[in-house]
Design a protein around this motif. Structure first.
Motif, PDB file in Angstrom:
ATOM      1  N   PHE A 121      16.730 -26.640 -32.467  1.00 12.31           N
ATOM      2  CA  PHE A 121      15.626 -27.086 -33.315  1.00 12.31           C
ATOM      3  C   PHE A 121      15.240 -28.536 -33.034  1.00 12.31           C
ATOM      4  O   PHE A 121      14.057 -28.866 -33.007  1.00 12.31           O
ATOM      5  CB  PHE A 121      15.983 -26.907 -34.797  1.00 12.31           C
ATOM      6  N   GLU A 122      16.210 -29.383 -32.806  1.00 13.66           N
ATOM      7  CA  GLU A 122      15.919 -30.793 -32.547  1.00 13.66           C
ATOM      8  C   GLU A 122      15.065 -30.953 -31.290  1.00 13.66           C
ATOM      9  O   GLU A 122      14.146 -31.777 -31.250  1.00 13.66           O
ATOM     10  CB  GLU A 122      17.205 -31.625 -32.437  1.00 13.66           C
ATOM     11  N   ASP A 123      15.353 -30.165 -30.251  1.00 12.93           N
ATOM     12  CA  ASP A 123      14.537 -30.188 -29.034  1.00 12.93           C
ATOM     13  C   ASP A 123      13.110 -29.755 -29.351  1.00 12.93           C
ATOM     14  O   ASP A 123      12.144 -30.364 -28.889  1.00 12.93           O
ATOM     15  CB  ASP A 123      15.102 -29.249 -27.966  1.00 12.93           C
ATOM     16  N   ALA A 124      12.977 -28.686 -30.110  1.00 17.12           N
ATOM     17  CA  ALA A 124      11.651 -28.178 -30.472  1.00 17.12           C
ATOM     18  C   ALA A 124      10.889 -29.199 -31.307  1.00 17.12           C
ATOM     19  O   ALA A 124       9.695 -29.419 -31.102  1.00 17.12           O
ATOM     20  CB  ALA A 124      11.786 -26.859 -31.230  1.00 17.12           C
ATOM     21  N   GLU A 125      11.573 -29.813 -32.219  1.00 14.04           N
ATOM     22  CA  GLU A 125      10.969 -30.811 -33.103  1.00 14.04           C
ATOM     23  C   GLU A 125      10.446 -32.008 -32.309  1.00 14.04           C
ATOM     24  O   GLU A 125       9.453 -32.630 -32.691  1.00 14.04           O
ATOM     25  CB  GLU A 125      12.020 -31.270 -34.132  1.00 14.04           C
ATOM     26  N   ALA A 126      11.075 -32.319 -31.196  1.00 16.25           N
ATOM     27  CA  ALA A 126      10.680 -33.466 -30.372  1.00 16.25           C
ATOM     28  C   ALA A 126       9.488 -33.168 -29.461  1.00 16.25           C
ATOM     29  O   ALA A 126       8.961 -34.073 -28.821  1.00 16.25           O
ATOM     30  CB  ALA A 126      11.868 -33.935 -29.530  1.00 16.25           C
ATOM     31  N   SER A 127       9.037 -31.922 -29.408  1.00 10.22           N
ATOM     32  CA  SER A 127       7.910 -31.566 -28.550  1.00 10.22           C
ATOM     33  C   SER A 127       6.607 -32.090 -29.150  1.00 10.22           C
ATOM     34  O   SER A 127       6.551 -32.507 -30.307  1.00 10.22           O
ATOM     35  CB  SER A 127       7.849 -30.050 -28.361  1.00 10.22           C
ATOM     36  N   ASP A 128       5.552 -32.061 -28.363  1.00 12.34           N
ATOM     37  CA  ASP A 128       4.261 -32.608 -28.777  1.00 12.34           C
ATOM     38  C   ASP A 128       3.490 -31.556 -29.575  1.00 12.34           C
ATOM     39  O   ASP A 128       2.696 -30.786 -29.030  1.00 12.34           O
ATOM     40  CB  ASP A 128       3.472 -33.056 -27.544  1.00 12.34           C
ATOM     41  N   ARG A 129       3.706 -31.553 -30.877  1.00 14.77           N
ATOM     42  CA  ARG A 129       3.060 -30.565 -31.750  1.00 14.77           C
ATOM     43  C   ARG A 129       1.570 -30.821 -31.887  1.00 14.77           C
ATOM     44  O   ARG A 129       0.781 -29.889 -32.036  1.00 14.77           O
ATOM     45  CB  ARG A 129       3.752 -30.551 -33.111  1.00 14.77           C
ATOM     46  N   GLU A 130       1.171 -32.081 -31.837  1.00 14.46           N
ATOM     47  CA  GLU A 130      -0.255 -32.403 -31.934  1.00 14.46           C
ATOM     48  C   GLU A 130      -1.011 -31.816 -30.736  1.00 14.46           C
ATOM     49  O   GLU A 130      -2.081 -31.223 -30.887  1.00 14.46           O
ATOM     50  CB  GLU A 130      -0.454 -33.913 -32.001  1.00 14.46           C
ATOM     51  N   LYS A 131      -0.447 -31.953 -29.556  1.00 12.92           N
ATOM     52  CA  LYS A 131      -1.082 -31.396 -28.356  1.00 12.92           C
ATOM     53  C   LYS A 131      -1.129 -29.871 -28.443  1.00 12.92           C
ATOM     54  O   LYS A 131      -2.128 -29.247 -28.073  1.00 12.92           O
ATOM     55  CB  LYS A 131      -0.347 -31.837 -27.095  1.00 12.92           C
ATOM     56  N   PHE A 132      -0.059 -29.273 -28.947  1.00 14.80           N
ATOM     57  CA  PHE A 132      -0.071 -27.818 -29.098  1.00 14.80           C
ATOM     58  C   PHE A 132      -1.196 -27.395 -30.033  1.00 14.80           C
ATOM     59  O   PHE A 132      -1.906 -26.420 -29.768  1.00 14.80           O
ATOM     60  CB  PHE A 132       1.267 -27.291 -29.620  1.00 14.80           C
ATOM     61  N   LEU A 146      -3.422 -16.685 -30.428  1.00 20.75           N
ATOM     62  CA  LEU A 146      -1.983 -16.783 -30.182  1.00 20.75           C
ATOM     63  C   LEU A 146      -1.296 -17.318 -31.424  1.00 20.75           C
ATOM     64  O   LEU A 146      -1.959 -17.771 -32.369  1.00 20.75           O
ATOM     65  CB  LEU A 146      -1.718 -17.714 -28.990  1.00 20.75           C
ATOM     66  N   ALA A 147       0.016 -17.323 -31.419  1.00 25.18           N
ATOM     67  CA  ALA A 147       0.768 -17.889 -32.540  1.00 25.18           C
ATOM     68  C   ALA A 147       0.322 -19.336 -32.752  1.00 25.18           C
ATOM     69  O   ALA A 147       0.209 -20.098 -31.785  1.00 25.18           O
ATOM     70  CB  ALA A 147       2.263 -17.819 -32.263  1.00 25.18           C
ATOM     71  N   PRO A 148       0.042 -19.754 -33.997  1.00 24.50           N
ATOM     72  CA  PRO A 148      -0.530 -21.067 -34.254  1.00 24.50           C
ATOM     73  C   PRO A 148       0.455 -22.231 -34.254  1.00 24.50           C
ATOM     74  O   PRO A 148       0.078 -23.350 -34.557  1.00 24.50           O
ATOM     75  CB  PRO A 148      -1.152 -20.896 -35.638  1.00 24.50           C
ATOM     76  N   SER A 149       1.687 -21.989 -33.908  1.00 19.58           N
ATOM     77  CA  SER A 149       2.694 -23.044 -33.915  1.00 19.58           C
ATOM     78  C   SER A 149       3.694 -22.813 -32.797  1.00 19.58           C
ATOM     79  O   SER A 149       4.010 -21.669 -32.463  1.00 19.58           O
ATOM     80  CB  SER A 149       3.433 -23.053 -35.260  1.00 19.58           C
ATOM     81  N   GLN A 150       4.189 -23.906 -32.250  1.00 21.64           N
ATOM     82  CA  GLN A 150       5.244 -23.797 -31.240  1.00 21.64           C
ATOM     83  C   GLN A 150       6.509 -23.196 -31.831  1.00 21.64           C
ATOM     84  O   GLN A 150       7.375 -22.726 -31.104  1.00 21.64           O
ATOM     85  CB  GLN A 150       5.573 -25.178 -30.670  1.00 21.64           C
TER      86      GLN A 150
END
Length: 179
Positions: A121-132, A146-150
């Motif tokens: 989860f920590e790795d996922a949390e560090a991803s660029d959610r704004e860009k997604f 597509l799914a609206p969230s990473q």
């Protein structure tokens, strides 16, 4: 069938299943070891009921889905389609200079805007959610849902065609080039 339990060799105390058992329609079910299930009424003190329990439409859809999945090669075909889609999306992102990583298992896929790999989860949390979010909205504008969230999985189906996959990858290339 067996799902993740069979794939990973897990024998749970309790199994819960959602709309997958109803061919995508709203339904849920659970089951478990005898000592746990004997706690549920009428054998035990825990009462359980649901508005859609045993819904005939969902059960029929679920049975038809199982029938289709029992056909030879269905899981292999589903895996092939899913891998082609996610690999196409990832290749398009990397070709446009974005840090993206992701993967799939059977008909489920997902990806993140980060170098990766994402293993917790920590790795996922560090991803660029704004860009997604920007990527997702641009894909919607092109008619690709597509799914609206990473943090959510995407799902492929046997009904998706090669043309559907090609179109999705082409739209992803356009969007990655604009980000």
């Amino acid at each position: 069938y067996g799902g993740a339990q069979a794939h990973f060799g897990v024998t749970p105390d309790v199994t819960t299943m959602g709309k997958v058992i109803g061919g995508g329609l709203p339904v849920g079910a659970y089951g478990g070891r005898k000592d746990i299930m004997e706690m549920v009424a009428p054998a035990g003190p825990m009462y359980q009921a649901g508005t859609l329990s045993g819904n005939p439409l969902a059960m029929t859809a679920g049975l038809k889905t199982l029938e289709i999945l029992s056909r030879p090669g269905s899981y292999e075909q589903l895996t092939e389609k899913t891998e082609r889609l996610i690999n196409g999306i990832l290749e398009a992102g990397k070709a446009a200079g974005h840090d993206v990583c992701g993967g799939s298992i059977s008909g489920m896929f997902g990806f993140f805007f980060c170098e990766g790999p994402v293993t917790c989860f920590e790795d996922a949390e560090a991803s660029d959610r704004e860009k997604f979010g920007k990527w997702h909205r641009a894909m919607l504008e092109r008619g690709v849902y597509l799914a609206p969230s990473q943090f959510e999985a995407g799902f492929m189906s046997l009904a998706h065609t090669d043309e559907d996959i090609d179109h999705t990858i082409a739209m992803a290339k356009e969007v990655f080039a604009e980000l």
